[in-house]
Design a protein around this motif. Structure first.
Motif, PDB file in Angstrom:
ATOM      1  N   ASN A  61       0.826  -1.210   0.000  1.00  0.00           N
ATOM      2  CA  ASN A  61       0.000   0.000   0.000  1.00  0.00           C
ATOM      3  C   ASN A  61       0.856   1.255   0.000  1.00  0.00           C
ATOM      4  OD1 ASN A  61      -2.478  -1.304  -0.029  1.00  0.00           O
ATOM      5  ND2 ASN A  61      -2.574  -1.459   2.196  1.00  0.00           N
ATOM      6  N   SER A  62       1.972   1.205   0.715  1.00  0.00           N
ATOM      7  CA  SER A  62       2.869   2.350   0.749  1.00  0.00           C
ATOM      8  C   SER A  62       3.428   2.649  -0.633  1.00  0.00           C
ATOM      9  CB  SER A  62       4.014   2.087   1.728  1.00  0.00           C
ATOM     10  OG  SER A  62       4.982   3.109   1.658  1.00  0.00           O
ATOM     11  N   ILE A  63       3.838   1.589  -1.334  1.00  0.00           N
ATOM     12  CA  ILE A  63       4.379   1.757  -2.683  1.00  0.00           C
ATOM     13  C   ILE A  63       3.322   2.315  -3.621  1.00  0.00           C
ATOM     14  CG2 ILE A  63       5.293   0.522  -4.691  1.00  0.00           C
ATOM     15  CD1 ILE A  63       6.600  -1.435  -2.699  1.00  0.00           C
ATOM     16  N   ILE A  64       2.107   1.767  -3.519  1.00  0.00           N
ATOM     17  CA  ILE A  64       1.007   2.239  -4.367  1.00  0.00           C
ATOM     18  C   ILE A  64       0.704   3.702  -4.094  1.00  0.00           C
ATOM     19  CG2 ILE A  64      -1.464   1.995  -4.869  1.00  0.00           C
ATOM     20  CD1 ILE A  64      -1.120  -1.014  -4.300  1.00  0.00           C
ATOM     21  N   ASP A  65       0.575   4.056  -2.805  1.00  0.00           N
ATOM     22  CA  ASP A  65       0.243   5.434  -2.443  1.00  0.00           C
ATOM     23  C   ASP A  65       1.321   6.406  -2.889  1.00  0.00           C
ATOM     24  OD1 ASP A  65      -1.336   4.612   0.754  1.00  0.00           O
ATOM     25  OD2 ASP A  65      -2.084   4.557  -1.296  1.00  0.00           O
ATOM     26  N   THR A  66       2.580   6.024  -2.661  1.00  0.00           N
ATOM     27  CA  THR A  66       3.685   6.895  -3.024  1.00  0.00           C
ATOM     28  C   THR A  66       3.761   7.088  -4.533  1.00  0.00           C
ATOM     29  OG1 THR A  66       4.926   6.085  -1.105  1.00  0.00           O
ATOM     30  CG2 THR A  66       6.169   7.268  -2.780  1.00  0.00           C
ATOM     31  N   THR A  67       3.618   5.985  -5.265  1.00  0.00           N
ATOM     32  CA  THR A  67       3.669   6.056  -6.725  1.00  0.00           C
ATOM     33  C   THR A  67       2.505   6.864  -7.279  1.00  0.00           C
ATOM     34  OG1 THR A  67       4.736   3.869  -6.778  1.00  0.00           O
ATOM     35  CG2 THR A  67       3.829   4.695  -8.840  1.00  0.00           C
ATOM     36  N   SER A  68       1.305   6.627  -6.741  1.00  0.00           N
ATOM     37  CA  SER A  68       0.129   7.377  -7.196  1.00  0.00           C
ATOM     38  C   SER A  68       0.318   8.871  -6.989  1.00  0.00           C
ATOM     39  CB  SER A  68      -1.128   6.897  -6.459  1.00  0.00           C
ATOM     40  OG  SER A  68      -1.396   5.547  -6.733  1.00  0.00           O
ATOM     41  N   ALA A  69       0.820   9.228  -5.809  1.00  0.00           N
ATOM     42  CA  ALA A  69       1.031  10.643  -5.509  1.00  0.00           C
ATOM     43  C   ALA A  69       2.048  11.257  -6.462  1.00  0.00           C
ATOM     44  CB  ALA A  69       1.487  10.803  -4.063  1.00  0.00           C
ATOM     45  N   ALA A  70       3.112  10.492  -6.761  1.00  0.00           N
ATOM     46  CA  ALA A  70       4.143  10.999  -7.666  1.00  0.00           C
ATOM     47  C   ALA A  70       3.602  11.194  -9.074  1.00  0.00           C
ATOM     48  CB  ALA A  70       5.333  10.043  -7.679  1.00  0.00           C
ATOM     49  N   ILE A  71       2.829  10.224  -9.552  1.00  0.00           N
ATOM     50  CA  ILE A  71       2.259  10.315 -10.897  1.00  0.00           C
ATOM     51  C   ILE A  71       1.324  11.508 -10.999  1.00  0.00           C
ATOM     52  CG2 ILE A  71       0.711   9.200 -12.555  1.00  0.00           C
ATOM     53  CD1 ILE A  71       1.817   6.514 -11.601  1.00  0.00           C
ATOM     54  N   LEU A  72       0.429  11.623 -10.022  1.00  0.00           N
ATOM     55  CA  LEU A  72      -0.566  12.688 -10.081  1.00  0.00           C
ATOM     56  C   LEU A  72       0.052  14.068  -9.926  1.00  0.00           C
ATOM     57  CD1 LEU A  72      -3.381  10.958  -8.023  1.00  0.00           C
ATOM     58  CD2 LEU A  72      -3.283  11.290 -10.489  1.00  0.00           C
ATOM     59  N   SER A  73       1.187  14.159  -9.224  1.00  0.00           N
ATOM     60  CA  SER A  73       1.844  15.457  -9.080  1.00  0.00           C
ATOM     61  C   SER A  73       2.452  15.917 -10.391  1.00  0.00           C
ATOM     62  CB  SER A  73       2.924  15.381  -7.997  1.00  0.00           C
ATOM     63  OG  SER A  73       4.006  14.570  -8.424  1.00  0.00           O
ATOM     64  N   GLU A  74       2.736  14.961 -11.283  1.00  0.00           N
ATOM     65  CA  GLU A  74       3.315  15.303 -12.583  1.00  0.00           C
ATOM     66  C   GLU A  74       2.251  15.638 -13.623  1.00  0.00           C
ATOM     67  OE1 GLU A  74       6.500  15.581 -13.205  1.00  0.00           O
ATOM     68  OE2 GLU A  74       7.204  14.891 -11.249  1.00  0.00           O
ATOM     69  N   ILE A  75       1.014  15.205 -13.378  1.00  0.00           N
ATOM     70  CA  ILE A  75      -0.049  15.423 -14.368  1.00  0.00           C
ATOM     71  C   ILE A  75      -0.767  16.733 -14.028  1.00  0.00           C
ATOM     72  CG2 ILE A  75      -2.114  14.455 -15.453  1.00  0.00           C
ATOM     73  CD1 ILE A  75      -1.234  11.717 -14.473  1.00  0.00           C
ATOM     74  N   THR A  76      -0.263  17.802 -14.558  1.00  0.00           N
ATOM     75  CA  THR A  76      -0.877  19.106 -14.361  1.00  0.00           C
ATOM     76  C   THR A  76      -1.574  19.531 -15.647  1.00  0.00           C
ATOM     77  OG1 THR A  76       1.086  20.312 -15.091  1.00  0.00           O
ATOM     78  CG2 THR A  76       0.944  19.731 -12.743  1.00  0.00           C
ATOM     79  N   GLU A  77      -2.429  20.506 -15.535  1.00  0.00           N
ATOM     80  CA  GLU A  77      -3.143  20.982 -16.731  1.00  0.00           C
ATOM     81  C   GLU A  77      -2.158  21.519 -17.762  1.00  0.00           C
ATOM     82  OE1 GLU A  77      -6.676  24.116 -18.003  1.00  0.00           O
ATOM     83  OE2 GLU A  77      -6.078  23.909 -15.904  1.00  0.00           O
ATOM     84  N   ASP A  78      -1.129  22.239 -17.283  1.00  0.00           N
ATOM     85  CA  ASP A  78      -0.137  22.774 -18.213  1.00  0.00           C
ATOM     86  C   ASP A  78       0.626  21.670 -18.910  1.00  0.00           C
ATOM     87  OD1 ASP A  78       0.723  25.623 -16.097  1.00  0.00           O
ATOM     88  OD2 ASP A  78      -0.857  25.362 -17.610  1.00  0.00           O
ATOM     89  N   ALA A  79       0.946  20.603 -18.148  1.00  0.00           N
ATOM     90  CA  ALA A  79       1.675  19.484 -18.737  1.00  0.00           C
ATOM     91  C   ALA A  79       0.851  18.772 -19.798  1.00  0.00           C
ATOM     92  CB  ALA A  79       2.101  18.499 -17.650  1.00  0.00           C
ATOM     93  N   VAL A  80      -0.455  18.598 -19.528  1.00  0.00           N
ATOM     94  CA  VAL A  80      -1.337  17.961 -20.503  1.00  0.00           C
ATOM     95  C   VAL A  80      -1.414  18.803 -21.767  1.00  0.00           C
ATOM     96  CG1 VAL A  80      -3.711  17.263 -20.980  1.00  0.00           C
ATOM     97  CG2 VAL A  80      -2.705  16.752 -18.752  1.00  0.00           C
ATOM     98  N   LYS A  81      -1.537  20.123 -21.608  1.00  0.00           N
ATOM     99  CA  LYS A  81      -1.610  21.015 -22.772  1.00  0.00           C
ATOM    100  C   LYS A  81      -0.302  20.992 -23.570  1.00  0.00           C
ATOM    101  CE  LYS A  81      -4.852  24.437 -20.881  1.00  0.00           C
ATOM    102  NZ  LYS A  81      -4.991  25.851 -20.439  1.00  0.00           N
ATOM    103  N   LEU A  82       0.820  21.002 -22.841  1.00  0.00           N
ATOM    104  CA  LEU A  82       2.125  21.108 -23.477  1.00  0.00           C
ATOM    105  C   LEU A  82       2.543  19.837 -24.196  1.00  0.00           C
ATOM    106  CD1 LEU A  82       4.705  22.777 -23.930  1.00  0.00           C
ATOM    107  CD2 LEU A  82       5.565  21.887 -21.745  1.00  0.00           C
TER     108      LEU A  82
END
Length: 324
Positions: free
Chosen positions: A254-275
């Motif tokens: 669960n720790s690995i999942i939570d940490t990875t999920s948080a890292a992925i979602l922190s990289e997916i920003t609206e600007d990043a999606v547009k760019l």
């Protein structure tokens, strides 16, 4: 691991829920099931396991004769015309925890499936009894809708019977009539692909996309559990700091999942999606690998050392896990 057929049947008996059971060979389709019990009077069912673009899950149970138009149902739920699709096989295994061909309201007996929305065909109410697989497709049970409701209420699931064939207009002055049944919990599967999350978010309009990204970030736990000290419980040693044993496999996963999920979602920003658009997947993957690599290596070394010094078993039942 989910409950077994035997456990479910015992539960029904213990709660005074009457049913009749019919054993037959394993069947995977409604047509195959009908060869064995199709002659019996009552409401025979077909069951769909669906997801929307925000990763919320639904079980739709209908009479085999009911026409379920997913585009219409999606609009009535307030999800747009293409908001529903078949749930991935991983969700069947990890959330409903039943084999292929065993999706029924009884799958919600498994604790992991309690946040899944359930829509029942209003047509069931007119039937003498209704037929469903009891977590296993080598048996079918029949029961009245009153007893089905009794089961659902016993697991804190409010029965929701709706007219699945109704065509209800949806617009600015007419709110989606089934929107109240959209689940409030989102289930992010541990092995969901980064690209699927990106594609799903990218398909939303700009305003919805930003709010969805914020919501998913809030859902993820940004604090790695592996470095949080907690008390032990009767089930064994939980994850603790580097000075103590890290022997609870479930918590580590669960720790690995939570940490990875948080890292992925922190990289997916609206600007990043547009760019970056469709090229965002590899970029996010590289950033997450660079960010989490050292931390996960330390976590695995902690687990390995704990295993060498103490040895441990984990999982369900008598299954053991040994680290060499």
């Amino acid at each position: 691991m989910g409950h077994t057929k035997e456990q479910l049947l015992d539960y029904l008996k213990e709660h005074g829920i009457c049913f009749e059971s019919y054993e037959h060979p394993v069947v995977l389709t409604v047509e195959a099931q009908a060869k064995h019990i199709g002659h019996m009077e009552g409401g025979h069912s077909k069951n769909l396991f669906l997801k929307d673009k925000k990763h919320r899950l639904y079980v739709v149970s209908a009479l085999t004769t009911t026409n379920v138009d997913l585009k219409v149902l999606s609009q009535r739920l307030g999800l747009g015309k293409g908001g529903l699709r078949m749930a991935p096989e991983e969700a069947l295994k990890d959330v409903l925890q039943v084999p292929l061909g065993c999706v029924t309201p009884f799958a919600l007996y498994n604790e992991s499936a309690r946040s899944v929305a359930l829509l029942l065909d209003k047509g069931f109410k007119a039937q003498k009894c209704v037929f469903f697989h009891p977590l296993s497709n080598d048996m079918t049970i029949s029961l009245t809708t009153d007893d089905l409701d009794k089961f659902l209420m016993s697991i804190n699931k409010e029965p929701a019977y709706v007219d699945l064939e109704a065509t209800v207009p949806v617009g600015k002055e007419q709110l989606p009539d089934l929107a109240v049944h959209v689940p409030t919990e989102v289930i992010i599967l541990s092995n969901i692909s980064q690209q699927e999350v990106i594609n799903d978010i990218g398909s939303l309009n700009i305003s919805d996309r930003e709010s969805e990204i914020s919501r998913l970030k809030e859902n993820a736990n940004p604090k790695p559990k592996a470095i949080t000290k907690v008390n032990n419980d009767k089930k064994g040693t939980n994850i603790v700091g580097s000075t103590a044993s890290a022997t609870n496999v479930g918590n580590l996963v669960n720790s690995i999942i939570d940490t990875t999920s948080a890292a992925i979602l922190s990289e997916i920003t609206e600007d990043a999606v547009k760019l970056h658009g469709k090229d965002l997947g590899p970029i996010v993957a590289g950033a997450v690998r660079k960010r989490l690599g050292p931390e996960l290596e330390s976590l695995m070394m902690l687990l390995k050392n704990a295993a060498y010094t103490q040895g441990f078993t984990a999982g369900i039942g008598s299954r053991s896990l040994q680290i060499n």
